[in-house]
Scaffold this motif. Structure first.
Motif, PDB file in Angstrom:
ATOM      1  N   GLY A   8       0.800  -1.229   0.000  1.00  0.00           N
ATOM      2  CA  GLY A   8       0.000   0.000   0.000  1.00  0.00           C
ATOM      3  C   GLY A   8       0.824   1.266   0.000  1.00  0.00           C
ATOM      4  N   VAL A   9       1.932   1.282  -0.769  1.00  0.00           N
ATOM      5  CA  VAL A   9       2.701   2.530  -0.800  1.00  0.00           C
ATOM      6  C   VAL A   9       2.703   3.053  -2.252  1.00  0.00           C
ATOM      7  N   ALA A  10       3.880   3.242  -2.836  1.00  0.00           N
ATOM      8  CA  ALA A  10       3.942   3.979  -4.105  1.00  0.00           C
ATOM      9  C   ALA A  10       3.135   3.314  -5.225  1.00  0.00           C
ATOM     10  N   LEU A  31      -4.027  -4.687   0.728  1.00  0.00           N
ATOM     11  CA  LEU A  31      -3.500  -5.419   1.878  1.00  0.00           C
ATOM     12  C   LEU A  31      -2.065  -4.974   2.123  1.00  0.00           C
ATOM     13  N   GLU A  32      -1.813  -4.400   3.259  1.00  0.00           N
ATOM     14  CA  GLU A  32      -0.478  -3.861   3.583  1.00  0.00           C
ATOM     15  C   GLU A  32      -0.029  -4.467   4.902  1.00  0.00           C
ATOM     16  N   ARG A  33       1.151  -5.065   4.889  1.00  0.00           N
ATOM     17  CA  ARG A  33       1.589  -5.766   6.105  1.00  0.00           C
ATOM     18  C   ARG A  33       2.002  -4.803   7.221  1.00  0.00           C
ATOM     19  N   SER A  38       0.601   4.485   2.035  1.00  0.00           N
ATOM     20  CA  SER A  38       0.741   5.754   1.337  1.00  0.00           C
ATOM     21  C   SER A  38       1.650   6.729   2.085  1.00  0.00           C
ATOM     22  N   TYR A  39       2.792   6.244   2.529  1.00  0.00           N
ATOM     23  CA  TYR A  39       3.718   7.140   3.229  1.00  0.00           C
ATOM     24  C   TYR A  39       4.879   7.497   2.306  1.00  0.00           C
ATOM     25  N   ALA A  40       5.561   8.572   2.659  1.00  0.00           N
ATOM     26  CA  ALA A  40       6.607   9.100   1.787  1.00  0.00           C
ATOM     27  C   ALA A  40       7.950   8.497   2.170  1.00  0.00           C
ATOM     28  N   ALA A 116       2.495  -5.302  -5.517  1.00  0.00           N
ATOM     29  CA  ALA A 116       3.268  -4.050  -5.386  1.00  0.00           C
ATOM     30  C   ALA A 116       4.028  -4.123  -4.067  1.00  0.00           C
ATOM     31  N   LEU A 117       4.845  -5.182  -3.951  1.00  0.00           N
ATOM     32  CA  LEU A 117       5.512  -5.476  -2.678  1.00  0.00           C
ATOM     33  C   LEU A 117       6.816  -4.713  -2.490  1.00  0.00           C
ATOM     34  N   GLY A 118       7.252  -4.018  -3.533  1.00  0.00           N
ATOM     35  CA  GLY A 118       8.444  -3.185  -3.392  1.00  0.00           C
ATOM     36  C   GLY A 118       9.739  -3.975  -3.403  1.00  0.00           C
ATOM     37  N   ILE A 167      23.975   8.142   1.019  1.00  0.00           N
ATOM     38  CA  ILE A 167      24.409   9.547   0.978  1.00  0.00           C
ATOM     39  C   ILE A 167      23.415  10.431   1.725  1.00  0.00           C
ATOM     40  N   GLU A 168      22.130  10.175   1.522  1.00  0.00           N
ATOM     41  CA  GLU A 168      21.129  10.997   2.232  1.00  0.00           C
ATOM     42  C   GLU A 168      21.222  10.786   3.742  1.00  0.00           C
ATOM     43  N   MET A 169      21.522   9.558   4.133  1.00  0.00           N
ATOM     44  CA  MET A 169      21.663   9.292   5.572  1.00  0.00           C
ATOM     45  C   MET A 169      22.917   9.954   6.143  1.00  0.00           C
ATOM     46  N   ALA A 284       1.789  -6.555 -11.814  1.00  0.00           N
ATOM     47  CA  ALA A 284       2.800  -6.161 -10.823  1.00  0.00           C
ATOM     48  C   ALA A 284       3.393  -4.812 -11.214  1.00  0.00           C
ATOM     49  N   ALA A 285       3.881  -4.099 -10.201  1.00  0.00           N
ATOM     50  CA  ALA A 285       4.438  -2.761 -10.447  1.00  0.00           C
ATOM     51  C   ALA A 285       5.408  -2.397  -9.337  1.00  0.00           C
ATOM     52  N   GLY A 286       6.297  -1.464  -9.647  1.00  0.00           N
ATOM     53  CA  GLY A 286       7.202  -0.922  -8.626  1.00  0.00           C
ATOM     54  C   GLY A 286       8.530  -1.654  -8.557  1.00  0.00           C
ATOM     55  N   ASP A 287       9.183  -1.498  -7.415  1.00  0.00           N
ATOM     56  CA  ASP A 287      10.557  -1.995  -7.254  1.00  0.00           C
ATOM     57  C   ASP A 287      10.695  -3.491  -7.483  1.00  0.00           C
ATOM     58  N   MET A 288       9.585  -4.235  -7.391  1.00  0.00           N
ATOM     59  CA  MET A 288       9.712  -5.695  -7.496  1.00  0.00           C
ATOM     60  C   MET A 288       9.759  -6.179  -8.950  1.00  0.00           C
TER      61      MET A 288
HETATM   62  P1  FAD Z   1       7.195   0.330  -1.541  1.00  0.00           P
HETATM   63  O1  FAD Z   1       6.945   1.765  -1.593  1.00  0.00           O
HETATM   64  O2  FAD Z   1       8.313  -0.162  -0.716  1.00  0.00           O
HETATM   65  O3  FAD Z   1       5.866  -0.394  -1.031  1.00  0.00           O
HETATM   66  C1  FAD Z   1       5.809  -1.783  -0.900  1.00  0.00           C
HETATM   67  C2  FAD Z   1       4.879  -2.094   0.248  1.00  0.00           C
HETATM   68  O4  FAD Z   1       4.531  -3.465   0.165  1.00  0.00           O
HETATM   69  C3  FAD Z   1       5.542  -1.902   1.613  1.00  0.00           C
HETATM   70  O5  FAD Z   1       4.798  -1.014   2.393  1.00  0.00           O
HETATM   71  C4  FAD Z   1       5.533  -3.293   2.221  1.00  0.00           C
HETATM   72  O6  FAD Z   1       5.278  -3.286   3.610  1.00  0.00           O
HETATM   73  C5  FAD Z   1       4.387  -3.960   1.481  1.00  0.00           C
HETATM   74  N1  FAD Z   1       4.492  -5.415   1.447  1.00  0.00           N
HETATM   75  C6  FAD Z   1       5.592  -6.129   1.124  1.00  0.00           C
HETATM   76  N2  FAD Z   1       5.304  -7.455   1.203  1.00  0.00           N
HETATM   77  C7  FAD Z   1       4.016  -7.555   1.584  1.00  0.00           C
HETATM   78  C8  FAD Z   1       3.165  -8.664   1.827  1.00  0.00           C
HETATM   79  N3  FAD Z   1       3.574  -9.918   1.681  1.00  0.00           N
HETATM   80  N4  FAD Z   1       1.889  -8.410   2.200  1.00  0.00           N
HETATM   81  C9  FAD Z   1       1.446  -7.134   2.333  1.00  0.00           C
HETATM   82  N5  FAD Z   1       2.226  -6.056   2.137  1.00  0.00           N
HETATM   83  C10 FAD Z   1       3.486  -6.262   1.741  1.00  0.00           C
HETATM   84  N6  FAD Z   1      13.049   7.057  -5.071  1.00  0.00           N
HETATM   85  C11 FAD Z   1      13.161   8.181  -5.802  1.00  0.00           C
HETATM   86  O7  FAD Z   1      12.817   8.184  -6.978  1.00  0.00           O
HETATM   87  N7  FAD Z   1      13.670   9.328  -5.242  1.00  0.00           N
HETATM   88  C12 FAD Z   1      14.060   9.385  -3.945  1.00  0.00           C
HETATM   89  O8  FAD Z   1      14.486  10.442  -3.461  1.00  0.00           O
HETATM   90  C13 FAD Z   1      13.974   8.218  -3.169  1.00  0.00           C
HETATM   91  N8  FAD Z   1      14.377   8.219  -1.881  1.00  0.00           N
HETATM   92  C14 FAD Z   1      14.211   7.096  -1.131  1.00  0.00           C
HETATM   93  C15 FAD Z   1      14.602   7.120   0.191  1.00  0.00           C
HETATM   94  C16 FAD Z   1      14.435   6.003   0.978  1.00  0.00           C
HETATM   95  C17 FAD Z   1      14.869   6.038   2.410  1.00  0.00           C
HETATM   96  C18 FAD Z   1      13.844   4.828   0.432  1.00  0.00           C
HETATM   97  C19 FAD Z   1      13.637   3.608   1.280  1.00  0.00           C
HETATM   98  C20 FAD Z   1      13.467   4.789  -0.894  1.00  0.00           C
HETATM   99  C21 FAD Z   1      13.650   5.918  -1.684  1.00  0.00           C
HETATM  100  N9  FAD Z   1      13.291   5.910  -3.031  1.00  0.00           N
HETATM  101  C22 FAD Z   1      13.433   7.045  -3.780  1.00  0.00           C
HETATM  102  C23 FAD Z   1      12.768   4.698  -3.676  1.00  0.00           C
HETATM  103  C24 FAD Z   1      11.249   4.705  -3.709  1.00  0.00           C
HETATM  104  O9  FAD Z   1      10.769   4.996  -2.443  1.00  0.00           O
HETATM  105  C25 FAD Z   1      10.775   3.338  -4.172  1.00  0.00           C
HETATM  106  O10 FAD Z   1      11.258   3.129  -5.463  1.00  0.00           O
HETATM  107  C26 FAD Z   1       9.266   3.224  -4.180  1.00  0.00           C
HETATM  108  O11 FAD Z   1       8.733   3.431  -2.912  1.00  0.00           O
HETATM  109  C27 FAD Z   1       8.865   1.828  -4.655  1.00  0.00           C
HETATM  110  O12 FAD Z   1       7.495   1.699  -4.557  1.00  0.00           O
HETATM  111  P2  FAD Z   1       6.846   0.268  -4.378  1.00  0.00           P
HETATM  112  O13 FAD Z   1       5.376   0.489  -4.299  1.00  0.00           O
HETATM  113  O14 FAD Z   1       7.366  -0.651  -5.395  1.00  0.00           O
HETATM  114  O15 FAD Z   1       7.402  -0.266  -2.992  1.00  0.00           O
END
Ligand code: FAD
Length: 583
Positions: A8-10, A31-33, A38-40, A116-118, A167-169, A284-288
């Motif tokens: 439930g994020v990006a 479904l978000e674990r 929807s956090y930044a 969209a598990l990231g 670097i940001e850290m 599917a979408a996102g980092d995964m």
């Molecule tokens: P996520 O946003 O990680 O969301 C995936 C969600 O799936 C998570 O909340 C997780 O809990 C949930 N999940 C996983 N497995 C399960 C399961 N089995 N059941 C239910 N829920 C599950 N990108 C940029 O472009 N610019 C930036 O400046 C930048 N800065 C960043 C700084 C930090 C500290 C981090 C961590 C990332 C940053 N990124 C940045 C990367 C960007 O945040 C990610 O690319 C983006 O959030 C990916 O989206 P997503 O939906 O694929 O995954």
């Protein structure tokens, strides 16, 4: 139709919100674990560092808000533990939010499933890596844990991994008064960049008191009275109150793999142009997911928020019955390091070399805006393009002001398949505080087009000293500049007065190649034009001048001045460039 979205994020929330806008009657379950949706996550370092004061500002929407405004059934604390593709059901483990204890397991059916598990932060299996003061940063609770250490008075931190999050850290912890050591396996920070472009960052980080440990890795961790001792491969030992591991992210593909979905060659989940997996009911979408790199055409895992959000939107459009296609990812990214900004789009030189792609490159160091208007700072640009037709392949910019807008123009140009000749023709906004009549983007086009048209030829810092041994290296700056620093072995023929000394230069050259240089490459280009029109052969000018050269090998400058490739910070820049000669 019922759509279940896992994560439930990006990407997940983009898909959910877009689907609702397209289909008022769709049943949408997210479904978000974790306890937050929807956090930044891109903002997490900035809350630790104190720029974003209010933790709540990172929580863009609550489940209640999403239910009330979009009619989306958002369930936090719901982890999907398996997918039954035949029955079109997922198994959900519900946890109690306050203590994480398991409450129940149930099955949720779907017509369409969105993954969209990231990604998962990589935690190498090193001895002692489970020390309670070693953290990764991905979620709000991760941030809370790190911030708690900082608030409790941590004095010294070690950050492992010098890419964006690392670097940001570094900056966030430094802002909080913590002394920071940064460890990176590669011999440069920002490993996605080419090394010479990162060289200025090394200087800049050290200038701010960051301990740099490049070309080495953490080997083990041990506890010393509650603190962590980090042992590096080069024998160094660092004692820290907290360690942030930021060594990369891998696609969270285990659930998909266990469900028998096809993975790509790089470990991400394979999807088609419509973001559909090998199961037509599962998107599917996102980092995964594995994407196709815009420039190399090769599979890649690229973890960035922009692509994740856009992919989520495309998933929703396809579920709603449209034919919406994603295309490719070019990896446009930007990061601030104190007041220095580094940005990249498209392929780096090393990526082009890895993929065997032919390319040409130019460097330039234009001002962020008109030099005569106060506050102008230099930026350092590298442009990569195809040798035959000048198609843009990649760009990197390191500087202070105006980096963001230039990288976005170049990102757009790459996406549009434009060439270096198109950059010459771009009409960009100009007034003295904002740019130059010849914007850095136009300048990059001019320099690259000059090369392809044969109006100039370059020699490159990496050719030195091996491939330049038989050549005459000539410094064309003025005397004071030459005395301050010059390349080892360079002769001095200043541009001013060069025409009258041509016979002398002919004599010394004795048919050898003449390799010119100045500080940034402009005066040596003028000298180049003089020489080639006076029957000199084998003339070339140093691409990017001494500034780029210093990024390659600072120790090769015979110098009375520090050989920093770039000015240390914005205020220093005009003075620095005045000193070394702003050609
Ligand atoms: P996520 O946003 O990680 O969301 C995936 C969600 O799936 C998570 O909340 C997780 O809990 C949930 N999940 C996983 N497995 C399960 C399961 N089995 N059941 C239910 N829920 C599950 N990108 C940029 O472009 N610019 C930036 O400046 C930048 N800065 C960043 C700084 C930090 C500290 C981090 C961590 C990332 C940053 N990124 C940045 C990367 C960007 O945040 C990610 O690319 C983006 O959030 C990916 O989206 P997503 O939906 O694929 O995954």
């Amino acid at each position: 139709m019922k759509t279940v979205i896992i994560g439930g994020v990006a990407a997940g929330m983009s898909a959910a919100a877009r689907l609702r806008r397209l289909d008022e009657y769709a049943e949408i379950v997210v479904l978000e674990r974790g306890n937050y949706v929807s956090y930044a996550n891109c903002g997490l370092p900035y809350h630790i560092g104190g720029e974003i004061n209010e933790r709540e500002d990172l929580l863009i929407a609550t489940p209640e808000h999403l239910r009330d405004t979009l009619g989306i059934d958002v369930r936090t604390g719901h982890e999907v533990v398996s997918i039954d593709r035949a029955a079109r059901k997922v198994e959900v483990l519900v946890r109690e939010p306050s203590n994480g204890e398991e409450e129940e397991v149930y099955a949720e059916s779907y017509d369409n499933l969105v993954l969209a598990l990231g990604g998962e932060p990589v935690l190498p299996p090193l001895p002692g890596v489970d020390h309670p003061r070693i953290f990764t940063l991905r979620t709000i609770p991760d941030m809370d844990c790190i911030k708690a250490q900082v608030d409790a008075g941590a004095r010294h931190a070690v950050v492992i991994g010098a890419s964006y999050i690392g670097i940001e850290m570094v900056e966030a912890l430094h802002r909080r008064g913590i002394s920071v050591d940064l460890v990176e396996l590669q011999d440069q920070v920002m490993p996605l960049f080419d090394r010479e472009m990162a060289a200025g960052l090394h200087y800049h980080l050290e200038h701010h008191g960051i301990g740099l440990h490049l070309g080495t890795s953490a080997q083990s961790f041990s506890d010393i009275r509650g603190r962590v001792q980090v042992s590096l491969a080069n024998g160094t030992r660092l004692l820290a109150d907290l360690v942030v591991m930021a060594v990369g992210v891998r696609p969270a593909a285990a659930l998909a793999r266990e469900a028998g979905l096809e993975l790509g060659t790089r470990g991400g989940l394979k999807v088609d142009a419509n973001m559909r997996t090998s199961d037509s009911h599962i998107y599917a979408a996102g980092d995964m997911v594995e994407v196709i790199d815009t420039v190399t055409g090769e599979p890649a895992n690229i973890a960035l928020a922009g692509p994740a959000n856009r992919q989520g939107r495309i998933v929703a459009e396809n579920i709603a019955g449209r034919d919406s296609r994603y295309g490719t990812t070019q990896g446009t990214a930007i990061v601030g390091t104190f007041d220095m900004v580094s940005a990249i789009t498209g392929a780096s030189e090393k990526a082009l070399q890895r993929s065997g792609r032919r390319y040409r490159k130019v460097y330039l160091h234009p001002s962020s805006h008109a030099d005569y208007y106060p506050g102008a700072t230099e930026m350092h640009m590298k442009l990569l393009f195809a040798p035959d037709d000048g198609t843009l392949l990649g760009a990197q910019i390191v500087g202070f002001d105006g980096v963001d807008k230039r990288i976005d123009v170049l990102a757009t140009a790459i996406r549009a398949g434009m060439t270096v000749y198109d950059l010459e023709r771009l009409e960009l906004a100009y007034a003295p505080p904002y740019g130059s009549a010849k914007d850095p983007i136009n300048m990059a086009g001019f320099v690259a087009s000059n090369l392809l048209r044969g109006d100039v030829d370059f020699w490159y810092a990496e050719d030195y000293p091996g491939a330049t041994a038989d050549a005459l290296i000539v410094d064309v700056r003025d005397e004071q500049e030459y005395d301050e620093w010059h390349i080892d072995g360079a002769l001095h023929f200043p541009l001013v007065g060069l025409r009258s000394r041509l016979p002398e230069l002919h004599k010394v050259a004795r048919g050898r190649r003449v390799l010119l240089y100045c500080t940034v490459g402009f005066r040596s280009y003028l000298a180049y034009r003089v020489l080639v029109q006076n029957s000199f052969r084998g003339v070339a000018t140093l691409a990017g001048g001494g500034l780029t050269f210093a990024g390659y090998h600072p120790s090769r400058l015979a110098t009375g001045r520090p050989p920093e490739p770039f000015a240390s910070h914005a205020e220093d820049a005009p003075e620095y460039y005045e000193l070394v000669g702003n050609a």
